[in-house]
Design a protein around this motif. Structure first.
Motif, PDB file in Angstrom:
ATOM      1  N   LYS A 261       8.778   0.255 -44.718  1.00 25.84           N
ATOM      2  CA  LYS A 261       8.235   1.062 -45.815  1.00 25.84           C
ATOM      3  C   LYS A 261       7.404   0.207 -46.760  1.00 25.84           C
ATOM      4  O   LYS A 261       6.299   0.585 -47.169  1.00 25.84           O
ATOM      5  N   LYS A 262       7.919  -0.964 -47.130  1.00 29.16           N
ATOM      6  CA  LYS A 262       7.178  -1.844 -48.036  1.00 29.16           C
ATOM      7  C   LYS A 262       5.910  -2.384 -47.357  1.00 29.16           C
ATOM      8  O   LYS A 262       4.866  -2.505 -48.000  1.00 29.16           O
ATOM      9  N   VAL A 263       5.994  -2.692 -46.063  1.00 29.56           N
ATOM     10  CA  VAL A 263       4.812  -3.158 -45.335  1.00 29.56           C
ATOM     11  C   VAL A 263       3.740  -2.076 -45.337  1.00 29.56           C
ATOM     12  O   VAL A 263       2.550  -2.347 -45.549  1.00 29.56           O
ATOM     13  N   CYS A 264       4.156  -0.836 -45.129  1.00 34.37           N
ATOM     14  CA  CYS A 264       3.220   0.288 -45.190  1.00 34.37           C
ATOM     15  C   CYS A 264       2.537   0.342 -46.549  1.00 34.37           C
ATOM     16  O   CYS A 264       1.317   0.522 -46.644  1.00 34.37           O
ATOM     17  N   GLU A 265       3.296   0.174 -47.620  1.00 33.89           N
ATOM     18  CA  GLU A 265       2.738   0.209 -48.971  1.00 33.89           C
ATOM     19  C   GLU A 265       1.763  -0.950 -49.202  1.00 33.89           C
ATOM     20  O   GLU A 265       0.718  -0.789 -49.833  1.00 33.89           O
ATOM     21  N   ILE A 266       2.104  -2.125 -48.672  1.00 34.50           N
ATOM     22  CA  ILE A 266       1.223  -3.286 -48.825  1.00 34.50           C
ATOM     23  C   ILE A 266      -0.104  -3.047 -48.117  1.00 34.50           C
ATOM     24  O   ILE A 266      -1.179  -3.354 -48.650  1.00 34.50           O
ATOM     25  N   ILE A 267      -0.054  -2.490 -46.906  1.00 32.16           N
ATOM     26  CA  ILE A 267      -1.278  -2.213 -46.145  1.00 32.16           C
ATOM     27  C   ILE A 267      -2.167  -1.227 -46.901  1.00 32.16           C
ATOM     28  O   ILE A 267      -3.385  -1.418 -47.013  1.00 32.16           O
ATOM     29  N   ILE A 268      -1.570  -0.170 -47.425  1.00 34.00           N
ATOM     30  CA  ILE A 268      -2.341   0.828 -48.167  1.00 34.00           C
ATOM     31  C   ILE A 268      -2.931   0.207 -49.425  1.00 34.00           C
ATOM     32  O   ILE A 268      -4.100   0.435 -49.762  1.00 34.00           O
ATOM     33  N   ALA A 269      -2.136  -0.598 -50.133  1.00 28.81           N
ATOM     34  CA  ALA A 269      -2.636  -1.242 -51.352  1.00 28.81           C
ATOM     35  C   ALA A 269      -3.805  -2.172 -51.037  1.00 28.81           C
ATOM     36  O   ALA A 269      -4.807  -2.186 -51.771  1.00 28.81           O
ATOM     37  N   CYS A 270      -3.709  -2.936 -49.957  1.00 27.24           N
ATOM     38  CA  CYS A 270      -4.815  -3.822 -49.570  1.00 27.24           C
ATOM     39  C   CYS A 270      -6.057  -3.007 -49.210  1.00 27.24           C
ATOM     40  O   CYS A 270      -7.182  -3.423 -49.508  1.00 27.24           O
ATOM     41  N   SER A 271      -5.869  -1.855 -48.578  1.00 30.19           N
ATOM     42  CA  SER A 271      -7.006  -0.998 -48.242  1.00 30.19           C
ATOM     43  C   SER A 271      -7.675  -0.474 -49.504  1.00 30.19           C
ATOM     44  O   SER A 271      -8.910  -0.407 -49.591  1.00 30.19           O
ATOM     45  N   MET A 272      -6.873  -0.095 -50.483  1.00 23.51           N
ATOM     46  CA  MET A 272      -7.418   0.363 -51.762  1.00 23.51           C
ATOM     47  C   MET A 272      -8.221  -0.752 -52.435  1.00 23.51           C
ATOM     48  O   MET A 272      -9.336  -0.529 -52.924  1.00 23.51           O
ATOM     49  N   LEU A 273      -7.648  -1.954 -52.450  1.00 22.93           N
ATOM     50  CA  LEU A 273      -8.324  -3.074 -53.101  1.00 22.93           C
ATOM     51  C   LEU A 273      -9.570  -3.497 -52.328  1.00 22.93           C
ATOM     52  O   LEU A 273     -10.558  -3.956 -52.922  1.00 22.93           O
ATOM     53  N   HIS A 274      -9.541  -3.356 -50.999  1.00 25.46           N
ATOM     54  CA  HIS A 274     -10.737  -3.608 -50.184  1.00 25.46           C
ATOM     55  C   HIS A 274     -11.882  -2.695 -50.630  1.00 25.46           C
ATOM     56  O   HIS A 274     -13.017  -3.146 -50.834  1.00 25.46           O
ATOM     57  N   ASN A 275     -11.584  -1.403 -50.791  1.00 25.13           N
ATOM     58  CA  ASN A 275     -12.620  -0.467 -51.231  1.00 25.13           C
ATOM     59  C   ASN A 275     -13.097  -0.783 -52.642  1.00 25.13           C
ATOM     60  O   ASN A 275     -14.287  -0.658 -52.953  1.00 25.13           O
ATOM     61  N   LEU A 276     -12.172  -1.190 -53.506  1.00 20.32           N
ATOM     62  CA  LEU A 276     -12.553  -1.565 -54.870  1.00 20.32           C
ATOM     63  C   LEU A 276     -13.499  -2.759 -54.847  1.00 20.32           C
ATOM     64  O   LEU A 276     -14.502  -2.784 -55.568  1.00 20.32           O
ATOM     65  N   ALA A 277     -13.194  -3.753 -54.012  1.00 20.90           N
ATOM     66  CA  ALA A 277     -14.059  -4.934 -53.927  1.00 20.90           C
ATOM     67  C   ALA A 277     -15.457  -4.559 -53.453  1.00 20.90           C
ATOM     68  O   ALA A 277     -16.458  -5.091 -53.947  1.00 20.90           O
ATOM     69  N   LEU A 278     -15.551  -3.625 -52.490  1.00 23.58           N
ATOM     70  CA  LEU A 278     -16.866  -3.187 -52.026  1.00 23.58           C
ATOM     71  C   LEU A 278     -17.605  -2.423 -53.118  1.00 23.58           C
ATOM     72  O   LEU A 278     -18.803  -2.628 -53.317  1.00 23.58           O
ATOM     73  N   ARG A 279     -16.899  -1.553 -53.816  1.00 27.50           N
ATOM     74  CA  ARG A 279     -17.545  -0.764 -54.875  1.00 27.50           C
ATOM     75  C   ARG A 279     -18.060  -1.663 -55.984  1.00 27.50           C
ATOM     76  O   ARG A 279     -19.144  -1.439 -56.518  1.00 27.50           O
ATOM     77  N   ARG A 280     -17.290  -2.698 -56.307  1.00 26.76           N
ATOM     78  CA  ARG A 280     -17.688  -3.624 -57.377  1.00 26.76           C
ATOM     79  C   ARG A 280     -18.603  -4.743 -56.865  1.00 26.76           C
ATOM     80  O   ARG A 280     -19.016  -5.603 -57.624  1.00 26.76           O
ATOM     81  N   GLN A 281     -18.877  -4.726 -55.547  1.00 28.77           N
ATOM     82  CA  GLN A 281     -19.732  -5.734 -54.920  1.00 28.77           C
ATOM     83  C   GLN A 281     -19.213  -7.157 -55.186  1.00 28.77           C
ATOM     84  O   GLN A 281     -19.977  -8.077 -55.492  1.00 28.77           O
ATOM     85  N   VAL A 282     -17.902  -7.315 -55.060  1.00 24.72           N
ATOM     86  CA  VAL A 282     -17.293  -8.633 -55.223  1.00 24.72           C
ATOM     87  C   VAL A 282     -17.551  -9.436 -53.958  1.00 24.72           C
ATOM     88  O   VAL A 282     -17.194  -9.000 -52.857  1.00 24.72           O
ATOM     89  N   PRO A 283     -18.171 -10.599 -54.038  1.00 22.70           N
ATOM     90  CA  PRO A 283     -18.451 -11.383 -52.816  1.00 22.70           C
ATOM     91  C   PRO A 283     -17.162 -11.914 -52.215  1.00 22.70           C
ATOM     92  O   PRO A 283     -16.180 -12.163 -52.908  1.00 22.70           O
TER      93      PRO A 283
END
Length: 328
Positions: A261-283
């Protein structure tokens, strides 16, 4: 020794009577780092985000994090920012399946990759290693003989993750995850707009899911397969960037020592942060990168997983129509 014991007993008695105040001050938690004094490149290399994006996250999550603090000396939001429960409350803000009004732009972006019309996403699975529960160890053993969660993701042409399902153990086949996900229902609602996803041969060919022709017999089928492969390369690039930015998702980062369950949450959180990094154009920066630290084209750290088992094809009419109309 006797005198020390006597003093201890006296002080304890005095405290009980209210004659002696506590000497120890309440604990004060100080941030381990000061983002304002760190060099911007060091901030990105260490935390995968620039200073402004971290501050944006702190502002967004502060109400949820502060509500958990019962003492005024609690840990401040900028130290708690990785709390999963607070971040996951905002999943709808970061992982968004395309709406009807988004389809023209999404389809145009995919058409530029491989010249297949009406594509609104590419779907595939990847494995994230974990230490399995003892009682169900075999369920988490994948076809490569290590324990994992099998994660289904849908991507856009610009590497955004538009859907993620991280609930299934590594032994489960991609086609089974698809059938038991929300994707079929979401695509059924969009069928009147004539759109489809692209997948590899691990998925069945459906009215809304185009997969490669297994044994192409004509030049048109070969051209279609080539276009399908070119378009789906966005998956390889996205998996590579996601796992390079968040090394805990890659085998080189070791297996995650948490419950499924926690691994699932970590994967989803990383996916969210991945999209945030793309939206903010973080290199994407790394310690041993080029002089300017910017990796222009990320080399995938892991090839795209393609199942050895092939799903049974269920509906070839739509694919044949695409081949005849666009690849003759």
């Amino acid at each position: 020794m006797k005198n020390d014991r006597f003093v201890t007993v006296v002080l304890r008695r005095h405290r009980q009577l209210g004659h002696v105040r506590r000497w120890r001050n309440p604990p004060v938690y100080r941030p381990l780092v000061d983002l304002l004094t760190m060099e911007e490149r060091h901030v990105i290399v260490t935390y995968r985000f620039d200073r402004a994006t971290i501050q944006e996250l702190c502002t967004q999550l502060e109400p949820d994090l502060m509500s958990q603090i019962r003492h005024p000396t609690g840990i401040p939001p900028d130290v708690q920012v990785l709390v999963l429960s607070a971040l996951l409350k905002h999943i709808r803000r970061y992982i968004i399946f395309p709406e009807v009004e988004d389809l023209p732009t999404v389809k145009g972006d995919f058409y530029a990759l491989g010249h297949i019309p009406n594509v609104m996403g590419a779907i595939d699975g990847t494995h994230v290693a974990l230490v399995p529960p003892h009682r169900s160890e075999q369920v988490y053993r994948n076809r490569k003989s290590y324990h994992s969660m099998n994660v289904q993701m849908v991507y856009l042409a610009d590497q955004y993750i538009s859907q993620v399902n991280a609930m299934f153990p590594g032994s489960v086949h991609d086609a089974y995850i698809l059938r038991n996900s929300s994707i079929p229902d979401m695509m059924a609602q969009l069928q009147r707009h004539c759109v489809w996803l692209l997948g590899d041969s691990g998925y069945p060919n459906l009215s809304w899911l185009l997969t490669p022709v297994r044994n192409p017999r004509t030049r048109a089928e070969e051209r279609y397969n080539e276009a399908n492969g070119r378009t789906r390369r966005v998956i390889e690039r996205t998996f590579g960037l996601l796992k390079a930015r968040f090394r805990c998702l890659h085998m080189t980062g070791g297996s995650l020592f948490y419950s499924p369950k926690k691994v699932c949450e970590i994967i989803i959180a990383c996916s969210m942060l991945h999209n945030l990094a793309l939206r903010r154009q973080v290199p994407f920066l790394q310690e041993d990168g080029p002089d300017d630290g910017v990796v222009a084209a990320v080399v995938p750290v892991e090839p795209v997983d393609s199942d050895e088992e092939e799903a049974e094809e269920e509906d070839n009419d739509n694919r044949e129509s695409v081949i005849q109309q666009y690849f003759q």
